[in-house]
Design an enzyme around this catalytic site. Structure first.
Site, mmCIF file in Angstrom:
data_model
loop_
_atom_site.group_PDB
_atom_site.id
_atom_site.type_symbol
_atom_site.label_atom_id
_atom_site.label_comp_id
_atom_site.label_asym_id
_atom_site.label_seq_id
_atom_site.Cartn_x
_atom_site.Cartn_y
_atom_site.Cartn_z
ATOM 1 N N ASP A 120 -43.545 -93.817 27.364
ATOM 2 C CA ASP A 120 -43.330 -94.191 28.857
ATOM 3 C C ASP A 120 -42.729 -93.172 29.709
ATOM 4 O O ASP A 120 -42.317 -92.162 28.894
ATOM 5 C CB ASP A 120 -42.464 -95.529 28.873
ATOM 6 C CG ASP A 120 -41.315 -95.339 27.941
ATOM 7 O OD1 ASP A 120 -40.756 -94.103 27.485
ATOM 8 O OD2 ASP A 120 -40.712 -96.323 27.468
ATOM 9 N N ASN A 122 -33.207 -105.852 25.261
ATOM 10 C CA ASN A 122 -33.891 -107.158 25.471
ATOM 11 C C ASN A 122 -35.122 -107.403 24.748
ATOM 12 O O ASN A 122 -36.081 -108.148 25.310
ATOM 13 C CB ASN A 122 -34.108 -107.002 26.990
ATOM 14 C CG ASN A 122 -35.022 -105.949 27.514
ATOM 15 O OD1 ASN A 122 -35.414 -105.017 26.635
ATOM 16 N ND2 ASN A 122 -35.057 -105.690 28.750
ATOM 17 N N HIS A 140 -37.705 -105.195 24.638
ATOM 18 C CA HIS A 140 -38.643 -104.280 25.032
ATOM 19 C C HIS A 140 -39.213 -103.169 24.072
ATOM 20 O O HIS A 140 -38.316 -102.544 23.254
ATOM 21 C CB HIS A 140 -38.368 -103.749 26.604
ATOM 22 C CG HIS A 140 -37.432 -102.559 26.455
ATOM 23 N ND1 HIS A 140 -36.920 -102.075 27.857
ATOM 24 C CD2 HIS A 140 -36.991 -101.697 25.746
ATOM 25 C CE1 HIS A 140 -36.137 -101.057 27.626
ATOM 26 N NE2 HIS A 140 -36.147 -100.799 26.390
ATOM 27 N N GLU A 143 -41.175 -105.042 29.287
ATOM 28 C CA GLU A 143 -40.058 -105.825 29.573
ATOM 29 C C GLU A 143 -40.496 -107.357 29.301
ATOM 30 O O GLU A 143 -41.328 -107.650 29.274
ATOM 31 C CB GLU A 143 -39.474 -105.574 30.963
ATOM 32 C CG GLU A 143 -39.259 -104.114 31.346
ATOM 33 C CD GLU A 143 -38.031 -103.478 30.774
ATOM 34 O OE1 GLU A 143 -37.618 -103.992 29.662
ATOM 35 O OE2 GLU A 143 -37.140 -102.770 31.465
HETATM 36 C C1 GLP Z 1 -35.686 -97.173 26.336
HETATM 37 C C2 GLP Z 1 -36.991 -96.781 26.069
HETATM 38 C C3 GLP Z 1 -37.549 -97.434 24.770
HETATM 39 C C4 GLP Z 1 -36.418 -97.368 23.827
HETATM 40 C C5 GLP Z 1 -35.308 -98.357 24.194
HETATM 41 C C6 GLP Z 1 -34.226 -98.157 23.288
HETATM 42 O O1 GLP Z 1 -35.165 -97.404 27.654
HETATM 43 N N1 GLP Z 1 -38.137 -96.918 27.080
HETATM 44 O O2 GLP Z 1 -38.714 -96.772 24.122
HETATM 45 O O3 GLP Z 1 -36.894 -97.509 22.380
HETATM 46 O O4 GLP Z 1 -35.108 -98.088 25.555
HETATM 47 O O5 GLP Z 1 -33.197 -97.162 23.506
HETATM 48 P P1 GLP Z 1 -32.149 -96.500 22.582
HETATM 49 O O6 GLP Z 1 -32.912 -95.950 21.420
HETATM 50 O O7 GLP Z 1 -31.497 -95.595 23.485
HETATM 51 O O8 GLP Z 1 -31.446 -97.707 22.199
#
Ligand code: GLP
Length: 258
Positions: A75, A146, A148, A153
């Protein structure tokens, strides 16, 4: 490392996150050594940082070359200037791309590079580029609080493809620190779809720390629902979930109570 029994998807609990990071980095190194043209799906965020550090180390030790590999990130934010340091492209450069011999033209993100780029066209081209590269051999995934995956989302369908999405309030709140306030966090992004991600031959999912304990429990124990997209993971034929003790806390409690 301990494999949990009777879970809906293969789940491995590590005493420390560094061990999980090493396990996945070793798997990626082995894959790229056997298949130099490996197509890797990559994620940003705190979760995969140690895997990228270990890939960097392996490259320095001459254990692996990425000269023929290619990468596709999950993304990218929309509506950020091309040189904005908070773009995932910049983050990937700092944590991985500048440390390995991956050719820059092989490092893909679903990004608009000018205001003339139509995001819908960018998303369609990304799907085509993944197909043209031969599909993803292995996708690295973190899980949002959440549920995702990428920026799929709550409410994203199992069949969704790469597209423009509105970011969920919790996702934006989690990013507020990096952006210096919620009002500066972009409202939109382009993400690979769940259907796109699930076409990867292997899914390797990481979750670390107490803040992921609830979503790890839901991922494994809730009924499958688009309200928590990570519950779809159990449908993939070659998925592994790597967690540390803190992220496993709630599932370990439930297993003990059985
Ligand atoms: C982000 C990304 C995801 C990621 C998730 C968890 O916003 N878009 O690909 O896996 O949220 O983030 P973190 O690894 O900082 O907990």
């Amino acid at each position: 490392m301990k494999r949990l029994m009777h879970t809906c998807l293969p789940t491995f609990v590590f005493d420390a996150r560094a061990e999980a990071e090493r396990e996945l980095a070793d798997e990626i190194v082995a894959l790229v050594r056997t298949k130099p043209e490996t197509v890797l799906g990559l994620a940003t965020g705190d979760t995969p940082v140690g895997v990228y550090r270990d890939l960097h180390r392996a490259h320095v030790a001459r254990a692996v070359s990425f000269a023929r590999a290619s990468t596709f990130n999950l993304d990218e934010y929309l509506d950020l200037a091309r040189d904005d340091p908070r773009r995932f492209r910049r983050w990937m450069e700092a944590h991985l791309f500048q440390h390995i011999d991956l050719p820059p033209e092989n490092a893909h993100l679903p990004e608009s590079t000018s205001s003339a780029d139509d995001p819908v066209t960018v998303a369609e081209r990304y799907e085509a580029a993944i197909r043209a590269a031969g599909g993803l051999d292995l996708q690295v995934l973190g899980i949002g609080r959440n549920g995702h995956l990428g920026f799929n989302e709550p409410g994203s369908s199992r069949a969704s493809r790469t597209r423009v999405v509105d970011l969920h309030p919790l996702t934006r709140a989690d990013a507020a620190g990096v952006f210096g306030g919620l009002e500066h966090v972009p409202k939109r992004a382009i993400t690979m779809g769940v259907g796109t991600i699930f076409e990867a031959a292997r899914l390797r999912v990481l979750a670390f720390g107490a803040r992921k304990a609830e979503i790890v429990r839901r991922t494994l124990h809730d009924p499958m629902t688009s309200a928590f997209v990570s519950t779809f993971l159990r449908e993939h034929g070659d998925v592994k979930l790597f967690v540390d003790r803190e992220a496993a806390a709630q599932i370990l409690d439930e297993h003990r109570a059985r």
